[in-house]
Design a protein around this motif. Structure first.
Motif, short mmCIF file in Angstrom:
data_model
loop_
_atom_site.label_atom_id
_atom_site.label_comp_id
_atom_site.label_asym_id
_atom_site.label_seq_id
_atom_site.Cartn_x
_atom_site.Cartn_y
_atom_site.Cartn_z
N SER A 97 0.84 -1.19 0.00
CA SER A 97 0.00 0.00 0.00
C SER A 97 0.88 1.24 0.00
O SER A 97 1.91 1.27 0.67
CB SER A 97 -0.91 0.02 1.23
N LEU A 98 0.45 2.23 -0.77
CA LEU A 98 1.14 3.51 -0.85
C LEU A 98 0.28 4.55 -0.13
O LEU A 98 -0.91 4.67 -0.41
CB LEU A 98 1.34 3.91 -2.32
N TYR A 99 0.89 5.27 0.80
CA TYR A 99 0.16 6.23 1.62
C TYR A 99 0.56 7.65 1.22
O TYR A 99 1.73 8.02 1.31
CB TYR A 99 0.47 6.01 3.10
N LEU A 100 -0.43 8.40 0.78
CA LEU A 100 -0.22 9.80 0.40
C LEU A 100 -0.92 10.65 1.45
O LEU A 100 -2.16 10.71 1.49
CB LEU A 100 -0.77 10.07 -0.99
N THR A 101 -0.16 11.29 2.30
CA THR A 101 -0.75 12.08 3.38
C THR A 101 -0.60 13.56 3.10
O THR A 101 0.37 14.00 2.48
CB THR A 101 -0.07 11.73 4.72
N ALA A 102 -1.58 14.30 3.57
CA ALA A 102 -1.60 15.76 3.37
C ALA A 102 -1.28 16.09 1.91
O ALA A 102 -0.33 16.80 1.61
CB ALA A 102 -0.60 16.42 4.31
N SER A 103 -2.11 15.55 1.02
CA SER A 103 -1.81 15.62 -0.42
C SER A 103 -1.62 17.06 -0.91
O SER A 103 -2.26 18.00 -0.43
CB SER A 103 -2.91 14.94 -1.20
N GLN A 104 -0.73 17.17 -1.87
CA GLN A 104 -0.45 18.45 -2.51
C GLN A 104 -0.89 18.36 -3.97
O GLN A 104 -1.04 17.26 -4.51
CB GLN A 104 1.05 18.75 -2.44
N LEU A 105 -1.05 19.49 -4.60
CA LEU A 105 -1.45 19.51 -6.01
C LEU A 105 -0.47 18.72 -6.87
O LEU A 105 -0.85 18.07 -7.85
CB LEU A 105 -1.55 20.95 -6.51
N SER A 106 0.81 18.77 -6.48
CA SER A 106 1.85 18.09 -7.25
C SER A 106 1.75 16.56 -7.17
O SER A 106 2.43 15.86 -7.92
CB SER A 106 3.24 18.53 -6.77
N TYR A 107 0.92 16.05 -6.28
CA TYR A 107 0.76 14.59 -6.17
C TYR A 107 -0.10 14.03 -7.30
O TYR A 107 -0.16 12.83 -7.49
CB TYR A 107 0.12 14.22 -4.84
N SER A 108 -0.78 14.90 -8.02
CA SER A 108 -1.66 14.42 -9.10
C SER A 108 -0.87 13.65 -10.14
O SER A 108 0.27 14.00 -10.47
CB SER A 108 -2.36 15.61 -9.78
N GLY A 109 -1.46 12.59 -10.63
CA GLY A 109 -0.81 11.76 -11.63
C GLY A 109 -1.33 10.34 -11.54
O GLY A 109 -2.28 10.07 -10.80
N THR A 110 -0.72 9.46 -12.28
CA THR A 110 -1.09 8.05 -12.24
C THR A 110 0.00 7.27 -11.53
O THR A 110 1.17 7.40 -11.86
CB THR A 110 -1.30 7.48 -13.65
N TYR A 111 -0.40 6.49 -10.55
CA TYR A 111 0.54 5.72 -9.74
C TYR A 111 0.52 4.26 -10.17
O TYR A 111 -0.54 3.66 -10.31
CB TYR A 111 0.18 5.84 -8.26
N PHE A 112 1.70 3.72 -10.37
CA PHE A 112 1.84 2.32 -10.78
C PHE A 112 2.65 1.55 -9.75
O PHE A 112 3.67 2.04 -9.27
CB PHE A 112 2.58 2.21 -12.12
N CYS A 113 2.20 0.35 -9.45
CA CYS A 113 3.05 -0.55 -8.70
C CYS A 113 3.62 -1.58 -9.67
O CYS A 113 3.00 -1.91 -10.68
CB CYS A 113 2.29 -1.24 -7.57
N GLY A 114 4.82 -2.03 -9.38
CA GLY A 114 5.48 -3.01 -10.23
C GLY A 114 6.00 -4.18 -9.41
O GLY A 114 6.53 -3.99 -8.31
#
Lengths: 112, 113
Positions: free
Chosen positions: B72-89
């Motif tokens: 699991s990937l945890y994004l806390t206190a998100s910022q505008l720059s966090y926008s995008g597509t996240y991939f796990c490999g």
């Protein structure tokens, strides 16, 4: 520092035409090299990877082929493009072992 | 075999938290996370290794449950720059010389003001 170059950035080709995409890495030796394709809704699809000159492994059967004529050069080719070959092609390298992949800027291919 | 990511898409307001999950049907040695901005190449975020070691360079945390073959990937206190597509490999082994990564279909994250 290491850099990866991929070209061209965009390409429009008719169905049935050949394809050659080139990728080179600078600043490192004997890298692992990869070709990925990204089509809409399908994420990153692994096409080929290579751990050395002439050593190519293919993950998905298709009309594409890859070659590694030099240590830091990786080429993706096709003799006859299909409409389904359209997509965003990404080359990547890693130093080997459990390490990050570093991607090139990609080539957006449209087959018409 | 492609890892499975959830959710497929998330919309957040700036400052909110999000969790992105990645699961595999086979045993894993490591899980990799990447973020891709629209029209750009994926950028490395983090590697999680069996045994708990983590390698990353951004202020984003993640967990790796080896027994459940999940990360699991945890994004806390998100910022505008966090926008995008996240991939796990997840890795495809190729002898002792190296490996390639099989990526999930991605999770699209949009952070709004």
């Amino acid at each position: 520092s290491q850099t990866i170059h991929q070209w061209p950035a965009t390409l429009v080709q008719p169905v049935g035409s050949p394809l050659s995409l080139e990728c080179t890495v600078e600043g490192t030796s004997n890298p692992n090299l990869y070709w990925y394709r990204q089509a809409a809704g399908r994420g990153l699809q692994l096409l080929f990877y290579s751990v050395g000159i002439g050593q190519i492994s293919s993950e998905v059967p298709q009309n594409l082929s890859a070659s590694r004529p030099q240590d830091r050069q990786f080429i993706l080719s096709s003799k006859k493009l299909l409409l389904s070959d359209s997509g965003f092609y990404l080359c990547a390298w890693s130093p080997g072992g459990v390490s990050p992949l570093h991607f090139g800027n990609g080539t957006r291919l449209t087959v018409t | 075999q492609q890892p499975v990511q959830s959710p497929q898409a998330v919309i957040l307001r700036e400052g909110e938290d999000a969790v992105i999950n990645c699961s595999s049907s086979k045993a894993l040695y490591s899980v990799h996370w990447y973020r891709q901005k629209h029209g750009e190449a994926p950028v490395f975020l983090m590697i999680l290794l069996k045994g708990g070691e983590q390698k990353g360079h951004e202020k984003i945390s993640a967990s790796f449950n080896e027994k459940k073959q999940q990360s699991s990937l945890y994004l806390t206190a998100s910022q505008l720059s966090y926008s995008g597509t996240y991939f796990c490999g997840t890795e495809i082994e190729w002898g002792d010389s190296g490996y390639a990564l099989n990526f999930g279909k991605g999770t699209s994250l949009l952070v709004t003001p």
